[in-house]
Write an enzyme that holds these catalytic residues in place. Sequence first.
Site, PDB file in Angstrom:
ATOM      1  N   SER A 197       0.794  -1.237   0.000  1.00 43.46           N
ATOM      2  CA  SER A 197       0.000   0.000   0.000  1.00 43.46           C
ATOM      3  C   SER A 197       0.824   1.285   0.000  1.00 43.46           C
ATOM      4  O   SER A 197       0.252   2.376  -0.120  1.00 43.46           O
ATOM      5  CB  SER A 197      -0.983   0.008   1.172  1.00 43.46           C
ATOM      6  OG  SER A 197      -2.041  -0.896   0.927  1.00 43.46           O
ATOM      7  N   LYS A 225       0.079   3.237  -3.080  1.00 44.72           N
ATOM      8  CA  LYS A 225      -1.060   4.142  -3.204  1.00 44.72           C
ATOM      9  C   LYS A 225      -0.640   5.598  -3.395  1.00 44.72           C
ATOM     10  O   LYS A 225      -1.247   6.331  -4.189  1.00 44.72           O
ATOM     11  CB  LYS A 225      -1.968   3.997  -1.987  1.00 44.72           C
ATOM     12  CG  LYS A 225      -2.756   2.689  -1.951  1.00 44.72           C
ATOM     13  CD  LYS A 225      -3.616   2.595  -0.707  1.00 44.72           C
ATOM     14  CE  LYS A 225      -4.611   1.438  -0.793  1.00 44.72           C
ATOM     15  NZ  LYS A 225      -3.961   0.111  -0.790  1.00 44.72           N
ATOM     16  N   TYR A 232     -11.439   1.887   3.833  1.00 40.37           N
ATOM     17  CA  TYR A 232     -10.160   1.607   3.179  1.00 40.37           C
ATOM     18  C   TYR A 232     -10.283   0.456   2.195  1.00 40.37           C
ATOM     19  O   TYR A 232     -10.736  -0.632   2.559  1.00 40.37           O
ATOM     20  CB  TYR A 232      -9.107   1.278   4.242  1.00 40.37           C
ATOM     21  CG  TYR A 232      -7.711   1.147   3.711  1.00 40.37           C
ATOM     22  CD1 TYR A 232      -7.109   2.204   3.028  1.00 40.37           C
ATOM     23  CD2 TYR A 232      -6.985  -0.018   3.899  1.00 40.37           C
ATOM     24  CE1 TYR A 232      -5.809   2.087   2.560  1.00 40.37           C
ATOM     25  CE2 TYR A 232      -5.690  -0.133   3.440  1.00 40.37           C
ATOM     26  CZ  TYR A 232      -5.111   0.918   2.758  1.00 40.37           C
ATOM     27  OH  TYR A 232      -3.824   0.810   2.281  1.00 40.37           O
TER      28      TYR A 232
END
Length: 381
Positions: A55, A58, A165
Amino acid sequence: MSQIDQLLTQAVAAGDVPFVVAMAANTDGVIYSGAAGQANLGRAAREDTAFRIFSMTKAVGSVAAMILIDRGKLSMETPVSDILPAWNSLQVLDGWDGDTPILRAPKTTATIRHLATHTSGQEYEFWNADVAKYLGLPATASVLTGTQAGLMNPLTCDPGTRWGYGPSIDWLGQVVEAVDGRSIDAFCQAEIFDPLGMADTAFEPDALAGRLADVSIRGEDGRFGPHKLAPPPTPEIYGMGHALYSTAPDYLAFLRMVLNKGALNGNRILSRDAVAQMTADQMQGLTFQKMISVVPPLSADVEMPAGTTHSFAFVRAEADVPGARRAGTQSWAGVCNTHYWIDPASNLAAVIMTQSLPFLEPRFLQTYSAYERALYAQLGG
């Protein structure tokens, strides 16, 4: 040996982390670099150790979209479906009739801002039990399969109504492809990696294979053992929520670009105004909400101080932490405990990286906190 070197070495010796690489920098350059432990069999952890950053991808995907906004090719207010009509087929999962999902049309329109701030309504199965249950149905797929089908799971709330999320940045990567015309990997290479000198950041691990660290998971006996976890190779879609591999120096260069208001080593990625917009609170009155883990062996719950928000690319701190990060700090992490933060008020960007599960387990958090506080003590408070 510095205080930070000692605490990293002690963390490995105590079994709090299997190994660790940590680096920090300001606008002038690197101010700390250290490593401890064995990254894989027979190879010590060091600066060029490669990681599955999951992540941490991201922020790169969000910067890619911000580049298009900066160039006037996209807006935060653009409806997602104007660019990706497939979004219109997504419905809201509004409960269950036994094992049959109850689906309805969304009451609000999802925008690019909603994707970037995780308020689009899409959530991961790891953080929402209803999504996990839905993925047990036939002909469904997780976003981690790297397929188009993995993007098509239902929303868990109406866009713009709460933090949730999930795969929003995977959709944002698809937006970049549709608007720009290049594949997301080609776009990131040309517009981000090459200008920033990120030669060790890649969507496929082939060139990093000899330096790629092993993933470990803590067992019931308290010790780390091997665990297989990686993004899917050569996927149908490179998910900008999880697809990248990188190193501490490479990712620190990316963070320094943000710290330097959009430029690094003479190469401008974003205008100063775009960075100011990208790092401002973009949640429009909403705040980060505690993430309750559906899979505790892989992740602890994720909780932030009350009032924490999200910018266009990062979780954003809205209050000072005494002896540590200041208000306005941007941060996030990858599931195998690769973490970073950017503190503009303190002129500091830092990473602390390993490859271990569970995410955010208390023993890792202890090491992270000690590293952060040692860095700020070194800066003079």
